[in-house]
Design a protein around this motif. Structure first.
Motif, PDB file in Angstrom:
ATOM      1  N   TYR A 396       0.826  -1.211   0.000  1.00 18.29           N
ATOM      2  CA  TYR A 396       0.000   0.000   0.000  1.00 18.29           C
ATOM      3  C   TYR A 396       0.863   1.265   0.000  1.00 18.29           C
ATOM      4  N   ASP A 407       6.824   8.746  -2.094  1.00 17.77           N
ATOM      5  CA  ASP A 407       6.436   9.730  -3.103  1.00 17.77           C
ATOM      6  C   ASP A 407       7.297  10.986  -3.062  1.00 17.77           C
ATOM      7  N   GLN A 621     -10.857  20.205   6.632  1.00 14.60           N
ATOM      8  CA  GLN A 621     -11.503  20.887   5.512  1.00 14.60           C
ATOM      9  C   GLN A 621     -10.908  20.456   4.177  1.00 14.60           C
ATOM     10  N   TRP A 623      -9.395  21.346   0.515  1.00 17.87           N
ATOM     11  CA  TRP A 623      -8.610  22.410  -0.116  1.00 17.87           C
ATOM     12  C   TRP A 623      -9.487  23.125  -1.148  1.00 17.87           C
TER      13      TRP A 623
ATOM     14  N   ALA B  29      -2.164   8.158  10.132  1.00 13.80           N
ATOM     15  CA  ALA B  29      -2.425   7.613   8.795  1.00 13.80           C
ATOM     16  C   ALA B  29      -2.823   6.148   8.950  1.00 13.80           C
ATOM     17  N   PRO B  30      -4.085   5.820   8.714  1.00 14.08           N
ATOM     18  CA  PRO B  30      -4.489   4.423   8.921  1.00 14.08           C
ATOM     19  C   PRO B  30      -3.911   3.486   7.861  1.00 14.08           C
ATOM     20  N   PRO B  32      -4.069  -0.211   5.741  1.00 10.59           N
ATOM     21  CA  PRO B  32      -5.144  -1.101   5.297  1.00 10.59           C
ATOM     22  C   PRO B  32      -5.487  -2.073   6.433  1.00 10.59           C
ATOM     23  N   PHE B  37      -9.677   3.082   7.980  1.00  8.16           N
ATOM     24  CA  PHE B  37      -9.005   3.080   6.678  1.00  8.16           C
ATOM     25  C   PHE B  37     -10.038   3.284   5.574  1.00  8.16           C
ATOM     26  N   LYS B  41      -9.372   6.594  -0.691  1.00 11.36           N
ATOM     27  CA  LYS B  41      -8.319   7.615  -0.669  1.00 11.36           C
ATOM     28  C   LYS B  41      -7.038   7.094  -1.300  1.00 11.36           C
ATOM     29  N   ARG B  42      -6.352   7.971  -2.040  1.00 11.81           N
ATOM     30  CA  ARG B  42      -5.044   7.587  -2.555  1.00 11.81           C
ATOM     31  C   ARG B  42      -3.989   7.839  -1.502  1.00 11.81           C
ATOM     32  N   LYS B  43      -2.907   7.069  -1.529  1.00  8.88           N
ATOM     33  CA  LYS B  43      -1.860   7.251  -0.516  1.00  8.88           C
ATOM     34  C   LYS B  43      -0.835   8.275  -0.981  1.00  8.88           C
ATOM     35  N   PHE B  44      -0.200   8.931  -0.047  1.00  8.68           N
ATOM     36  CA  PHE B  44       0.946   9.779  -0.375  1.00  8.68           C
ATOM     37  C   PHE B  44       1.952   9.655   0.759  1.00  8.68           C
ATOM     38  N   LYS B  76      -1.718  17.928   1.150  1.00 11.00           N
ATOM     39  CA  LYS B  76      -2.185  16.690   0.516  1.00 11.00           C
ATOM     40  C   LYS B  76      -3.350  16.080   1.289  1.00 11.00           C
ATOM     41  N   MET B  78      -5.628  17.737   2.867  1.00  9.73           N
ATOM     42  CA  MET B  78      -6.810  18.512   2.514  1.00  9.73           C
ATOM     43  C   MET B  78      -7.232  18.251   1.070  1.00  9.73           C
ATOM     44  N   ARG B  79      -6.296  17.709   0.283  1.00 14.57           N
ATOM     45  CA  ARG B  79      -6.662  17.307  -1.081  1.00 14.57           C
ATOM     46  C   ARG B  79      -7.209  15.881  -1.099  1.00 14.57           C
ATOM     47  N   ASN B  82      -4.482   9.944   1.776  1.00 10.16           N
ATOM     48  CA  ASN B  82      -4.072   9.315   3.034  1.00 10.16           C
ATOM     49  C   ASN B  82      -2.556   9.513   3.098  1.00 10.16           C
ATOM     50  N   VAL B  83      -2.123  10.416   3.977  1.00  8.45           N
ATOM     51  CA  VAL B  83      -0.727  10.852   3.965  1.00  8.45           C
ATOM     52  C   VAL B  83       0.088  10.183   5.073  1.00  8.45           C
TER      53      VAL B  83
END
Lengths: 695, 153
Positions: A396, A407, A621, A623, B29-30, B32, B37, B41-44, B76, B78-79, B82-83
């Protein structure tokens, strides 16, 4: 060191190996090698930890000395460590440093015959100059020397070897002003013409580099030429430079045309290389080869504060401890200091060392780089006691379409060839063994620049120019500290600290606070009466959307300083407003939140007490997104004249028709007065001017 | 006014929000499989080069990169990502041992003290690390796996 079959990238782990010779199957092996011994630190150091002949830590002198050490065969991964840099989003400078450190070069391995049985291997990038090889040089430590040195020359050779042993690599190569060397009394046959050439030893040849032996081609190599002239060895030009005679080509190191070389005469350098390699292969005297500057990684240290190696020795052989015995915790030692002899301090813990009746524990420890080689993996699943990282968590967090898992990785440039190279190596090994899902650890790397003192000098205790974050935070707050760190300039650049700069940023944050808050007569902060639940007007919407756009794009491109500048413009635009629309302020707080999280959290909460509450604190919130349509210059100003005289300015939409423009212009007060009797005609120069003509 | 007035009350606001974040675990950050979880959400994964906790404490060079990554991490989230934004301590090795020798203490002691100091300094700056993931390379639970990896190599 033992030969190892690396035709497969996967090498059997020692943990499952049950054979006789673990050195032959693993990437980790034990070898007696000349190492960088640092007497002051009492330990050996990796090549990467030695800078200009001194220890990277402390700057202490480093000397060469043979010792039995643990090594990691990072050289087996040299090719991939270079190639697979290509798809990473790293600064080109760091990629270049890694490529140069690994130092790949193409050429040939050539065998020079010492006698019927014994050969000396040489790597050269210029096999086309073989006919010009008039002597050979071996590193003083080369193990073959004892076999062929003549009795007459032995005392001189022995003395020279002893002197060389006391010098560092740097002293032997770059720093050496004058070449030194000793003739061994022996000769080897040049494979291309069978000529006997003398064998010398010289300390500018290092055992750790290439094969520890070179062929001397004085006509086309600067160092060789210097050496040959000093010791009066023959010099034969074999590459002719364009427009020069053969004699003038002595000292020419570029590409030219082969001369005095029967097999390749007349050929330009590149095809000459190919042909001579084919000839060598055909006659079993050599083959094409690739050489790397990269050496195997010296992986043991004679220090206390490191991970003990999970190894025991029995009857002069080592074996891995069972996985179930891990962790091997270092024994408590009151006197943990280096012994000075090269024997690791762990050897002092006699009871701990005795593993069983016959078996003794390895007492070397791992270097400081071990723990940081894989920490990013542990972060994915730090509580796992069954596996170094759970498979699902690894897939993951380290997943994605690119080769690298992390990343974004941010840090200083000082780790270019240490941590960043070692971590990639471990990662690839674990990937090959099937433990990981991606071949590279870090997809995008960003380097921060060094922060200098106020005096533009590197911060140091001795200069007294160190800035302590705690002092700055006491005086200005953490948000001001954060914003200043980002406002100083582009992240990657080196830049000096400035307390006045911190003050400026702190004033900006105070202005933000006072957009929202007023101090009442009791000295309490209360919400400003100017804040109103109204829609922002057009101009306000425009600056709001311009700010959303700029801050979003600047965060994505790491231009944090210009994002802050835009937010300053935003605050200025509202500072003297009579009415401040709450919705625009909420949007602004979200934009500022990543930079000044405390201030914006507090103001967000305050707005929720005075106005209709928004669910969740500010970190929850979304963005904001900007509307491109609201950014366009949508109104224009058109001067209006009557009979050529200026009467006023018309503000009107760019999309207005001629008709609409005339209608609006007629209504301007001054114009209205002057055209009460009507007008003969009106000229409209689109978007430039309107002129009414009366009588 | 009796005391020197701060331009705004950051000295009250900052500790208040740091305590709230810690209590609410806003930045966890949870993984899986965890309750909260969200597979949509995409991970970063945003990583700082973790520091070796020296005796001198944090200097202003450390938080330069850490602030940059913290801005990206908060942005990220807020975008809708899952960071993963963790922090830990690279505490084995020569610098730590040299420092211990100089100060006449055991490296285990100096490491513990230095880590505590670094951690409190980082917390004061309000970084949004998932502190539940804190690691220390000198913890047996960690270096057990460093040793295990050595046995695979």
């Amino acid at each position: 060191m033992d030969a190892v079959d690396l035709s497969s990238d996967i090498v059997e782990p020692i943990s499952t190996y049950r054979g006789e010779n673990p050195n032959s199957v693993r990437l980790a092996y034990v070898a007696d090698v000349p190492v960088n011994w640092c007497p002051e630190l009492g330990t050996v150091l990796a090549n990467e930890e030695v800078v200009d002949g001194k220890s990277e830590i402390g700057g202490f002198p480093v000397v060469r000395r043979p010792m039995r050490q643990w090594m990691l065969r990072i050289t087996a991964y040299a090719e991939r460590l270079i190639k697979e840099l290509d798809d990473l989003d790293w600064p080109e400078g760091i990629k270049l440093l890694q490529r140069n450190w690994i130092g790949r070069s193409e050429g040939a391995e050539v065998e020079f015959m010492l006698d019927k049985e014994q050969k000396i291997h040489v790597f050269t990038t210029r096999p086309d100059t073989l006919y010009g090889a008039t002597y050979m040089v071996l590193a003083p430590e080369h193990p073959l020397i004892e076999r062929f040195v003549t009795e007459e020359q032995w005392p001189a050779v022995r003395e020279y070897r002893e002197r060389a042993a006391r010098k560092s690599d740097l002293e032997r190569t770059e720093l050496a002003k004058e070449k030194t060397g000793v003739f061994t009394g022996a000769y080897a046959a040049n494979p291309v013409n069978n000529e006997k050439i003398p064998i010398w030893i010289a300390d500018y040849v290092l055992l750790g580099y290439g094969t520890g032996a070179i062929m001397g081609v004085p006509a086309h190599d600067e160092r060789d030429l210097e050496f040959a002239r000093k010791f009066k060895l023959s010099i034969l030009p074999v590459v002719q430079a364009e427009g020069k005679t053969s004699e003038e080509s002595i000292g020419f190191i570029g590409d030219g045309v082969a001369i005095n070389s029967p097999v390749i005469n007349g050929l330009p350098t590149q095809p000459a290389k190919k042909k001579i390699i084919a000839w060598l292969e055909e006659h079993n005297h050599g083959k094409s080869a690739i050489s790397y500057k990269l050496r195997d990684w010296l992986f043991s240290r004679q220090r206390y504060w490191g991970e003990p190696l999970p190894i025991v020795w029995e009857n002069h052989k080592y074996r891995a401890l069972d996985e179930r015995e891990l962790p091997i915790v270092p024994p408590p030692l009151d006197d943990y200091k280096p012994t000075g002899t090269g024997e690791p301090p762990l050897a002092k813990a006699k009871e701990w060392v005795r593993y069983s009746g016959n078996a003794l524990r390895e007492t070397n420890t791992m270097p400081q780089w071990a723990g940081s080689c894989w920490y990013y993996l542990r972060f994915c699943d730090p509580q796992n006691d069954e596996r170094f990282v759970g498979e699902e968590a690894e897939r993951y967090w380290m997943g994605g379409p690119k080769p690298g898992g992390v990343d974004l990785y941010v840090g200083g440039t000082e780790h270019a060839v240490l941590h960043l190279l070692y971590a990639r190596f471990w990662h690839k090994v674990l990937f090959d063994l099937g433990h990981l899902s991606k071949p590279e650890p870090f997809q995008r790397l960003v380097n921060q620049g060094i922060i200098l003192g106020e005096d533009n000098q590197k911060m140091s205790k001795s200069r007294g120019n160190i800035v302590n974050p705690d002092d700055v935070i006491d005086q200005y707050g953490a948000d001001a500290f954060r914003c200043y760190e980002m406002f100083m300039g582009p992240l990657e650049q080196m830049k000096p600290w400035s307390m006045r700069g911190v003050e400026g940023v702190a004033r900006f944050l105070a202005r933000v606070w006072r957009l929202f808050m007023n101090e009442n007569q009791a000295g309490e902060w209360v919400l400003s009466a100017k804040l109103k639940d109204v829609d922002p007007d057009k101009a306000e919407q425009k600056i709001m959307h311009a700010t959303i756009k700029k801050v979003t794009e600047d965060i994505e491109s790491f231009s944090f300083n210009t994002a802050i500048s835009q937010m300053m413009i935003f605050v200025n635009a509202f500072t003297n407003a009579e009415t401040i629309p709450v919705s625009a302020m909420r949007t602004f707080l979200i934009l500022l939140n990543p930079f000044a999280p405390h201030l914006t959290s507090e103001l967000w909460e305050k707005l929720n007490t005075g106005f209709k509450a928004v669910r969740g604190d500010i970190t929850e919130q979304k963005w904001p997104v900007y509307d491109e349509a609201l950014l366009a210059e949508d109104e224009i100003e058109i001067p209006v004249q009557v009979n050529g005289k200026f009467q006023g300015v018309l503000n009107i939409s760019v999309a207005a028709t001629k008709e609409e423009i005339i209608n609006a212009a007629e209504k301007l007060p001054k114009v209205k007065q002057r055209i009460t009797d009507g007008y003969i005609k009106v000229l409209v120069v689109q978007n430039k001017v309107v002129n009414f003509v009366t009588k | 006014m009796s005391e020197r007035r701060k331009p705004y009350p950051f000295d009250q606001i900052e500790p208040k929000w740091q305590a709230i974040w810690e209590e609410r675990q806003n930045f966890h950050a949870p993984n899986p499989g965890e309750d909260n979880f969200d597979p949509e959400k995409r991970k970063f994964y945003i990583l700082d080069m973790f520091p070796y906790p020296s005796g001198a404490g944090l200097h202003v060079g450390h938080p330069e990169g850490y602030t940059a990554t913290d801005i990206v991490a908060r942005y990220k989230r807020m975008r809708g990502f899952n960071v993963l934004h963790p922090m830990g301590w690279d505490a084995f090795g020569l610098p730590a041992e040299q420092y211990a020798i100089k100060s006449g203490q055991h490296p285990a002691v100096t490491t513990r003290e230095n880590v505590a100091k670094f951690k409190s300094q980082l917390k004061r700056i309000g970084f949004s690390y998932d502190w539940e993931r804190e690691i220390n390379t000198t913890a047996p639970r960690y270096f057990k796996w460093t040793q295990w990896i050595f046995l695979q190599i």
